[in-house]
Design a protein around this motif. Structure first.
Motif, short mmCIF file in Angstrom:
data_model
loop_
_atom_site.label_atom_id
_atom_site.label_comp_id
_atom_site.label_asym_id
_atom_site.label_seq_id
_atom_site.Cartn_x
_atom_site.Cartn_y
_atom_site.Cartn_z
N GLY A 822 0.79 -1.21 0.00
CA GLY A 822 0.00 0.00 0.00
C GLY A 822 0.82 1.26 0.00
N ALA A 823 0.18 2.34 -0.38
CA ALA A 823 0.86 3.62 -0.51
C ALA A 823 1.44 4.15 0.79
CB ALA A 823 -0.10 4.65 -1.12
N LEU A 828 6.19 6.20 3.35
CA LEU A 828 7.00 6.36 4.55
C LEU A 828 8.31 5.58 4.49
CD1 LEU A 828 4.15 6.12 7.22
CD2 LEU A 828 5.30 8.19 6.42
N GLY A 829 8.48 4.77 3.45
CA GLY A 829 9.68 3.94 3.36
C GLY A 829 9.75 2.92 4.47
N ASP A 830 8.58 2.41 4.87
CA ASP A 830 8.52 1.50 6.01
C ASP A 830 8.79 0.07 5.56
OD1 ASP A 830 8.15 0.61 8.59
OD2 ASP A 830 5.96 0.53 8.45
N ILE A 847 9.84 -8.94 10.33
CA ILE A 847 8.43 -8.59 10.41
C ILE A 847 8.12 -7.78 11.66
CG2 ILE A 847 7.83 -10.65 9.09
CD1 ILE A 847 6.82 -11.93 11.62
N ARG A 848 9.06 -7.65 12.57
CA ARG A 848 8.82 -6.91 13.81
C ARG A 848 9.46 -5.54 13.84
NH1 ARG A 848 8.51 -12.22 14.71
NH2 ARG A 848 7.02 -12.98 16.30
N THR A 849 10.33 -5.23 12.88
CA THR A 849 11.06 -3.96 12.93
C THR A 849 10.41 -2.87 12.10
OG1 THR A 849 12.53 -4.82 11.20
CG2 THR A 849 13.30 -4.98 13.46
N ILE A 850 9.43 -3.20 11.24
CA ILE A 850 8.75 -2.13 10.53
C ILE A 850 7.84 -1.39 11.50
CG2 ILE A 850 8.88 -3.25 8.27
CD1 ILE A 850 6.00 -4.18 8.67
N ARG A 851 7.59 -0.11 11.23
CA ARG A 851 6.77 0.69 12.14
C ARG A 851 5.32 0.25 12.15
NH1 ARG A 851 8.64 6.39 9.85
NH2 ARG A 851 9.13 5.05 8.09
#
Length: 928
Positions: A822-823, A828-830, A847-851
């Motif tokens: 998604g956009a 956000l470059g997440d 999978i746990r380090t993205i915001r």
């Protein structure tokens, strides 16, 4: 003559030898006849006997022709050269399918330098390229050195004794053991090459002017002022005959005229005169150069070619270069006291190693560290870093007993793959802190020749964090982190005690801790009437508290007994804080103060009691079994760092907390799981067939059709939900009947992908009537079917839409990436990244380090998704890319992760012939 018989220039390489010198390895060519004869004449009779198993005093004309004429396929010869002359040779002759005889000869004067080991690495790589997979060697039993070269190589081997000789068979496929041997040799050699630069026994400053001032005279003055323990010479070809000394040191017109060994030459002459100086130094046996001179790659194309020639010329003599356009180097060791730089004062001795590519930044860092009372073990400002780079110094600092912390200011990373590997190894024993300039300009500084990389800076930053590197944004943060890590033990956890005589400053510190994701305890306000002894008692209590891992002390001027504000008596407070810390459990302490004169100097005066050779680590808590054994005191800190703002102190502390956590996890890095339903051989055959059946554009690779991509991924247990093309409405209805309702209708035209805002996806279509209506609406809104390219796909359980990608960058290697679809995530470059091969720990962290990770774990009452299935998918993609370097990119999008399982709805795969990766081949210096 077939194409293989052309001279293979790509086999040429510069290498660092065991003693830190360099040599050039290259194929032997027909015009090398005289060099070969001269080389053989300098080999002892004993070495000749070991090579030919009989007295062989000279080479015949037939021998010379045979040893210099090769087809570079079945007969290959390589030579190691210094100054253009042979110092060693190796050759192989094919004797059967995949098998060849190999033989070495090393000049006696160069034996013991690791020349044969380097040649073996390179001839083995050549052999594999020419489909030779085994070497056969016959060695006399008395030739222990050569037997050791073979047996220590790390290759699978067999040995037997036949007809009076040792018969060795080496399987040349790289193994974990051979790679470990290669990298251990690389580390020792490159560390030694740096050690020779930092600890010379004699230095010549070439370009010393007669009058005070000027670059050369400045370097000479700084060298003398530092108390250099070795011998110093001034050199200038324009010295009159009656000038025999400058500033009290002997003066000469050339290095050759000195007549004594010179280890290091500092070159400070105009660029056009440097080649003559390099030749003079090389012919005089100088081991290394610091080239202060400017006018090289930073000045444009002409200067870039001048820089290439400088490196080629220096390496031809076995010398390494710091620079050009360098600021110099400093070694504060008591045994050396070297300041071969433009820095007017040597820093105090300390435990920090500092590398910078910028002279101006180097000055700022030296000044900042000096003001904070932090000393250095060594300092290097490399300028254009045409040869010696940060990688070399990481090799040196890795096991340097005088260095506890490594600080790096980098504007470019020439070999990111190697840098990441070396940084990870070094970070496992001592902190590595990096600030990188030129992050967003899209190009390196003009003086730096580095390979182009498509990996964005955010990805590089994530990979550095994976390697344990502490990445900071500014040089101020670099100093802040450095002084804390150099003087304090690592924290056991994120719990922070805050105490001080200012309630406001304590609250600011508390807020800063929360911002940095630390766990602050309620601040303890000692009130403005607190005395230094109150601080001492409070700090001792905080350090003794098992519920605290670190302490931040905040201080403002306090009210004395006479009611006056004490502004300048920081020495008393510093002594109290040092006393409290000295006998307490080993925990980091940082001090934030406002206008307390003398406090920083008083705290900087603390000295470490830990033995310098021991790597600093977090001390274990005290145990009842060993009370008062002194272990805590021995791990106690050196200078207590002082900060003018709470945010700076807390940010440095947070960096230390995260690094300590990484250190603990690095001890158990996880494993790469095996899965029974992976068909590695089948995938290899499938990839080979696909590449053979199509013309591959090397720049773009071969994009696989959806069917081919689905078949390849299935061989690794990755199921992609099928789609059916729907070029017209009736085809869509037929596809839905085959797949079963409910279905989704999607536009797949490239300009419509990843644009949900345009309405190109219709979900949960439950009937033919609904499908025909959706088809009409889709084509009316977005264009004709041939423009929209609709497809039909069966619906899957609801969940969180994610994206899994893997791609190979020539400079960085294979990178595994994960984020939500998604956009918002893209904007956000997440996205999280890990190097391939990923371990189970890496997959869990991804999978746990993205915001946006909370969306996967039941955010706001939603059902948690099946993260175990997601981790397995990441590991399977990692295995595919790691097992098959021809797979240069994989994109799975979207991957819908539900509470029970996941579904891959779209996949794209691109293949290309595997590119050579310099960090996985034989040791070589970057080419110019």
């Amino acid at each position: 003559m077939n194409s293989y018989q052309a001279y293979p220039a790509h086999w040429e390489a510069d290498v660092v030898l065991r003693d830190g010198g360099t040599a050039r390895i290259r194929p032997i060519a027909p015009d090398d006849a005289e060099r070969l004869v001269s080389f053989y004449e300098q080999v002892s009779d004993e070495s000749k006997y070991y090579r030919f198993f009989a007295p062989y005093p000279r080479l015949s004309a037939k021998d010379v022709h045979r040893f210099t004429h090769h087809d570079y396929v079945d007969r290959v010869g390589l030579a190691a050269t210094i100054g253009g002359e042979f110092i060693a040779t190796v050759r192989f002759d094919r004797i059967g399918t995949g098998e060849a005889e190999v033989a070495f000869l090393v000049q006696d004067a160069h034996q013991g330098r690791g020349v044969a080991s380097a040649l073996l690495e390179h001839i083995a790589a050549v052999a594999r390229e020419r489909d030779v997979h085994r070497f056969i060697a016959e060695v006399l039993p008395a030739n222990n050195k050569m037997i050791k070269v073979f047996t220590d190589a790390g290759y699978e081997q067999r040995r037997s004794f036949e007809d009076g000789s040792v018969h060795l068979t080496l399987d040349l496929e790289p193994t974990a053991a051979s790679l470990a041997v290669q990298r251990a040799r690389e580390q020792r050699a490159e560390a030694r090459s740096v050690q020779r630069l930092l600890a010379p026994r004699s230095v010549a400053v070439v370009g010393t002017g007669r009058a005070p001032g000027g670059v050369g005279r400045t370097v000479l003055r700084n060298l003398l002022a530092s108390g250099f323990s070795g011998v110093t010479y001034a050199v200038n070809k324009f010295f009159p005959a009656d000038v025999t000394e400058v500033d009290g040191v002997p003066a000469y017109r050339s290095v050759a005229a000195i007549g004594e060994p010179v280890d290091l030459a500092v070159v400070a002459v105009p660029a056009e005169h440097v080649p003559g100086v390099v030749a003079d130094c090389g012919e005089s046996g100088v081991q290394g150069l610091v080239v202060i001179s400017a006018g090289y790659a930073e000045s444009g194309p002409e200067g870039r070619e001048r820089q290439r020639e400088l490196v080629r010329q220096a390496r031809s003599y076995g010398m390494r270069i710091i620079g050009p356009n360098a600021f110099g180097l400093i070694n504060t060791s008591d045994a050396v006291h070297l300041n071969a730089s433009l820095a007017p004062e040597s820093p105090a001795p300390g435990r920090i190693g500092l590398f910078t590519q910028s002279g101006a930044i180097g000055i700022a860092l030296l000044s900042g560290l000096y003001r904070r009372g932090a000393g250095l073990s060594s300092f290097i400002s490399s300028g254009n870093r045409a040869d010696v780079s940060g990688n070399d110094f990481l090799q040196y600092w890795y096991d340097d007993p005088d260095t506890d912390v490594v600080l790096l200011y980098l504007e470019s990373i020439g070999n990111p793959r190697k840098f990441t590997r070396l940084a990870r190894r070094t970070a496992a024993v001592k902190p590595v802190v990096v600030v990188k300039g030129a992050r967003h300009s899209g190009s390196a500084p003009p003086g730096h020749a580095v390979p182009v990389t498509r990996v964005p800076d955010a990805t590089v930053s994530a990979l550095l964090r994976q390697a344990g590197v502490i990445r900071v944004d500014t040089v101020t943060e670099l100093v802040d982190a450095g002084v804390l890590l150099a003087g304090q033990p690592l924290p056991e956890g994120p719990r922070v005690a805050i105490l001080g005589n200012s309630e406001s400053l304590g609250l600011l510190t508390y807020d800063a801790c929360l911002t940095e994701r630390l766990r602050p305890l309620p601040p303890r306000d000692l009130t403005t009437s607190a005395t230094p002894q109150d601080f001492r008692v409070a700090l001792a209590e905080a350090l003794a508290d098992d519920g605290c891992d670190a302490v931040v002390v905040t201080a403002i001027p306090w009210v004395g007994e006479n009611g006056m504000t004490e502004m300048g008596d920081g020495e008393i407070l510093g002594a109290a804080l040092r006393e409290a810390a000295a006998g307490a459990p080993a925990k980091p302490v940082a001090v934030v103060h406002v206008e307390i004169g003398g406090l920083a100097e008083a705290l900087a005066a603390a000295t470490a009691t830990v033995a310098p050779a021991q790597p600093r680590t977090a001390a274990p808590p005290a145990t009842a079994e060993a009370p008062g054994d002194g272990g805590e005191a021995e791990a106690r800190q050196g200078p207590i760092p002082v900060y003018p703002a709470a945010e700076r102190a807390v940010r440095a502390l947070a960096q230390a907390v995260r690094y300590a956590q990484w250190r603990r996890q690095a001890a158990e890095p996880g494993r790469v799981p095996e899965y029974e339903n992976i068909d590695e051989a089948g995938a290899a055959a499938h990839i080979e067939a696909l590449l053979a059946s199509a013309h591959v554009d090397v720049s773009r690779g071969l994009p696989l059709s959806p069917r081919d991509a689905r078949e390849l991924l299935a061989l690794y247990g990755i199921e992609v939900r099928p789609t059916r093309p729907a070029p017209y409405a009736d085809a869509a209805v037929a596809a839905a009947a085959e797949l079963g309702y409910p279905v989704a209708l999607k536009a797949t035209a490239p300009h419509l992908r990843h644009r949900p805002d345009l309405g190109g996806v219709r979900l949960d279509i439950g009937s033919e009537t609904g499908l025909r209506r959706a088809y009409q609406e889709l084509t009316d809104a977005l264009g004709k079917p041939e423009e929209v390219q609709p497809v039909v796909q069966a619906m899957v359980p609801r969940g969180v839409d994610t994206v899994v990608r893997a791609a190979i960058d020539p400079a960085v290697g294979a990178v595994l990436s994960f984020g939500l679809a998604g956009a918002p995530s893209e904007l956000l470059g997440d996205t999280a990244h890990r190097l391939v091969p990923a371990t189970d720990r890496d997959a869990a962290e991804l999978i746990r380090t993205i915001r946006t990770a909370p969306l996967l774990f039941g955010w706001r009452g939603s059902a948690p998704v099946d993260t175990a299935a997601l981790e397995e998918l990441l590991l399977r993609v990692s295995r595919l890319v790691d097992d098959h370097p021809e797979v240069v990119s994989v994109a799975l999008e979207p991957v819908v992760v539900s509470p029970a399982g996941l579904c891959v709805l779209g996949a794209s795969v691109r293949l290309a012939p595997p590119a050579a990766t310099g960090d996985l081949g034989p040791r070589r210096l970057p080419s110019y």
